[in-house]
Design an enzyme around this catalytic site. Structure first.
Site, mmCIF file in Angstrom:
data_model
loop_
_atom_site.group_PDB
_atom_site.id
_atom_site.type_symbol
_atom_site.label_atom_id
_atom_site.label_comp_id
_atom_site.label_asym_id
_atom_site.label_seq_id
_atom_site.Cartn_x
_atom_site.Cartn_y
_atom_site.Cartn_z
ATOM 1 C CG ASP A 156 -2.147 0.841 1.013
ATOM 2 O OD1 ASP A 156 -3.181 0.593 1.658
ATOM 3 O OD2 ASP A 156 -2.066 1.776 0.181
HETATM 4 C C1 GLC Z 1 -4.417 4.242 0.021
HETATM 5 C C2 GLC Z 1 -5.261 3.045 0.387
HETATM 6 C C3 GLC Z 1 -5.307 1.996 -0.670
HETATM 7 C C4 GLC Z 1 -5.209 2.651 -2.018
HETATM 8 C C5 GLC Z 1 -3.801 3.238 -2.137
HETATM 9 C C6 GLC Z 1 -3.578 3.953 -3.468
HETATM 10 O O1 GLC Z 1 -3.727 4.723 1.133
HETATM 11 O O2 GLC Z 1 -4.975 2.395 1.619
HETATM 12 O O3 GLC Z 1 -6.527 1.271 -0.492
HETATM 13 O O4 GLC Z 1 -5.438 1.716 -3.043
HETATM 14 O O5 GLC Z 1 -3.510 4.122 -1.076
HETATM 15 O O6 GLC Z 1 -4.370 5.097 -3.525
#
Ligand code: GLC
Length: 741
Positions: free
Chosen positions: A276
């Protein structure tokens, strides 16, 4: 002429044609390309960035220091970056563009929690297909969806993004979205690679506070939180995202047991593992890594392939490989995963997006119709006193409330690309209804609006109308990532607004649009009917108008338990029984006599001030008609572990409306080597019945699906007594029994 959603190209020749050696054609191409790559080019493929400026994007692409970008969603910009990658870098490896397409791209479906409320995997798969067709027309071929984190505490803002509290429902919905996004041929230009997230246990954040610690024992992790991911892997999910949280002290982005032993060895996952956003870098804050270099080493060696925005891979991976702390083999394995995905997506043969496609598919009639169908099916009827709904004989309707004409907020969280100007609000839809006079007074300007000066006018206007529709709920910003609430009460003066409508003496219908269950017990008493919609998206207003006026009949069921008060959370139907389950004679606060004896109130598991029951159980939802379940029986009394349980029952529509009932099958393993949930959803089906019609319905459940991780941590069916229920929600029905030998 808007082209149909289903107009997809001829099936491309499979890229995965197998050569005689058993290694696919793609494997051969990947190996050949890998053999030409420098270590810098390899690491570039593992660096997944969101360019903060177009220059940053161009530089990163031109220097081959990235191979996949997120948050580029203009097709012309994507093609320009792709041209640089394909024509100006040494090896011409195409880029992969990603985005959070969570419940639609331009045409927005209900938030995923609302989609789960449909208990309709077909419409959920359709929604993902629509999203893929629209997003891929913008150059996006990878979405960070489905989010399939089981969530039992609705204080957690991200309960909005998943399929709720049940592992089986989340498994079915997650697999449906994977199929919808990926289609049956990922090389088709109108498909997207799915990304199942957040692996794992993210929804168990203590206190429902986002990013918080989780303390999930391994058996609980395996029995409750991992099943949706396993189902999505089996459905062919191409990628997986590690979660921010730690489980019992180990952050998921550095959890080798999770990413290697479970995901790769046990489940045979062959796709890409991406972190993430900076979740590998955050292992320093967790206290699990000394610095970014250490975090990078731990993440790569645990099995992470792509680094989203920690920059640790681009800064430290080369020296880690040169020092031997990360093996060349591991580096090549990670690069192989991403190159394989790009080949499977057809990007080497077809790297550019057709700029003509977007205007053909965005908001096309089929997409809007699909979104409306999903919004209709996602609405949950929680109360309908004296058949207030559907509104009959109402010629003049007062529409009030901060959500009546709130296009942005109706779309819900993760709606970056949904354009509010396309969103049909309830006010707009109701104003289109022939023969209905609609008066409109917002009463409150937004959900947190505390001003009550407009409320007397609402009461007065209501007196002029035949009925009042009050649209309340949550602004979109109040749910989703990092938006946890410590109290689920209605914000602002919304309760006062309902009371103001009530004071008119006219029938009051409350429509809630929110990202989670709210504690609406008191408001329920103040209205004649309540329809609960989890932020219903682009066509939400049109769907709600049809439901209020009887052109459609509610069929949604609660995908999460609704607590009476926030303090009951976490609260979920598939809980263990404890050694002191309630017996029903517990004495609650208002009935406690003065100087009551120490043990006189009942020594069982309940709250003096909130009892033990939820406001609404999981799987609950009313209809405009009524249903009756009868003749429930299993085909045998005793089963072997290789058998299939067949349950048949008669379902009758005993009311006046043609309608759909979501029939549910729950099973309890009465005694196990560990304590087991009081019941677990194992099958469900949407059954359409005309008024007065009845039908025999059959559920088939292989006994093998009753397997769980027991005391010895192995997964198996344990012989013994079982109970099962067939009902319209998790709290109804009479138990029947069977035995497994
Ligand atoms: C965010 C979220 C994740 C998302 C990623 C990209 O912090 O936790 O679900 O896909 O970043 O935006």
């Amino acid at each position: 002429m808007k082209k149909s959603l289903f107009l997809i190209g001829l099936a491309a020749l499979g890229l995965a044609g197998c050569s005689t050696s058993g290694r696919s054609e793609v494997d051969r191409k990947v190996d050949e390309l890998l053999g030409k790559m420098t270590i810098e080019e390899k690491i570039g493929q593992l660096n997944h960035i969101s360019p903060f400026t177009p220059e940053m994007g161009r530089e990163a692409v031109a220097s081959a220091s990235t191979g996949a970008l997120l948050n580029v969603f203009d097709p012309a910009e994507a093609n320009e970056l792709q041209r640089i990658a394909v024509e100006e870098t040494r090896l011409g490896i195409p880029l992969l563009f990603a985005r959070d397409v969570i419940h639609g791209f331009h045409t927005l479906f209900p938030i995923p929690l609302g989609q789960a409320a449909t208990f309709d995997p077909e419409v959920v798969e359709l929604g993902a297909r629509v999203a893929a067709v629209e997003a891929s027309a913008a150059g996006i071929r990878w979405t960070y969806s489905p989010m399939i984190d089981v969530a039992r505490d609705s204080r957690w803002g991200r309960v909005a993004e998943g399929a709720g509290e049940d592992p089986y429902l989340a498994s079915v919905m997650g697999a449906a979205m994977v199929r919808g996004y990926q289609g049956d041929d990922l090389s088709q230009p109108n498909t997207m690679a799915a990304c199942i997230k957040h692996f794992a246990g993210y929804g168990a954040a203590e206190g429902g506070r986002d990013y918080n610690t989780t303390k999930i024992p391994v058996r609980e992790l395996r029995n409750s939180y991992l099943p949706p991911f396993k189902a999505a892997v089996e459905a062919g999910a191409a990628t997986l995202m590690t979660s921010f949280n730690e489980i019992d002290g180990v952050p998921s982005s550095g959890n080798e047991w999770l990413l290697r032993d479970v995901l790769r060895e046990e489940w045979g996952f062959k796709g890409v593992v991406v972190t993430d956003w900076n979740s590998s870098g955050e292992m320093v804050a967790h206290g699990f890594a000394a610095d970014l270099r250490d975090a990078t080493c731990k993440a790569v060696n645990a099995g992470v392939d792509l680094d989203m925005m920690s920059m640790g891979f681009s800064r430290h991976l080369k020296e880690l490989v040169e020092s031997g702390e990360v093996s060349e083999k591991r580096l090549d394995e990670a690069v192989r995963h991403i190159l394989t995905l790009k080949y499977r997506l057809g990007l080497f043969d077809n790297p550019y997006v057709d700029l003509e496609r977007q205007k053909e598919v965005d908001y096309c009639d089929e997409h809007l119709a699909a979104a409306k169908r999903c919004a209709v099916e996602s609405a949950v009827l929680l109360k309908n006193e004296d058949a207030t709904l559907p509104l009959k004989g109402v010629r003049r309707l007062l529409v009030t409330g901060p959500m009546a004409d709130a296009a942005h907020d109706q779309n819900g969280t993760w709606s970056f690309d949904g354009q509010p100007e396309h969103t049909v609000t309830p006010l707009a839809a109701l104003r289109e209804v022939e023969g209905l006079q609609v008066d409109y007074l917002p009463g409150l300007l937004y959900s947190r609006d505390n001003s009550t000066d407009r409320l007397p006018a609402v009461t007065a206007a209501a007196r002029q109308a035949d009925a009042v529709a009050v649209f309340i709920g949550e602004e979109a910003i109040l749910s989703g990532e990092a938006h946890s609430l410590a109290d689920l009460k209605l914000q602002g003066a919304q309760s006062r607004l309902i009371a103001a409508a009530r004071a008119s003496g006219r029938p009051v219908v409350v429509v809630v649009m929110a990202g989670r269950p709210l504690t609406i017990a008191e408001e329920l008493k103040e209205c004649d009917a309540m329809l609960y919609c989890f932020h219903p998206g682009t066509m939400g207003g049109a769907a709600i108008a049809d439901l209020l006026l009887g052109k459609a009949v509610p069929s949604g069921k609660t995908p999460v338990t609704f607590p009476k008060v926030t303090g009951q959370l976490p609260l979920y139907y598939n809980h263990n029984n404890t050694g002191r389950p309630v017996v029903g004679n517990e004495v609650l606060l208002e009935n406690i006599p003065l100087q009551a004896g120490q043990t006189s109130l009942g020594c069982t598991s309940f709250y003096l001030d909130a009892g033990w029951e939820p406001l609404f159980p999981f799987g609950y939802g009313l209809s405009y008609t009524t249903f009756a379940y009868s003749d429930v029986k299993a085909d045998k009394e005793v089963y072997g572990t290789g058998d299939t349980l067949a349950v048949e029952f008669t379902l009758a529509n005993t009311g006046e409306y043609d309608a759909v009932e979501v029939a549910q099958l729950y099973v309890q393993d009465v005694t196990g080597s560990i304590a087991r949930p009081v019941k677990e959803l194992k099958r469900f089906a949407r059954v359409a019945l005309k008024a007065g019609e009845s039908r025999t319905v059959r559920f088939e459940l292989p006994i093998a699906e009753l397997a769980f991780y027991g005391l010895d941590n192995s997964c198996k069916v344990e012989p013994g007594q079982f109970r099962f229920w067939v009902a319209g929600d998790s709290a109804s029905g009479e138990p029947r029994t069977f035995e497994v030998k």
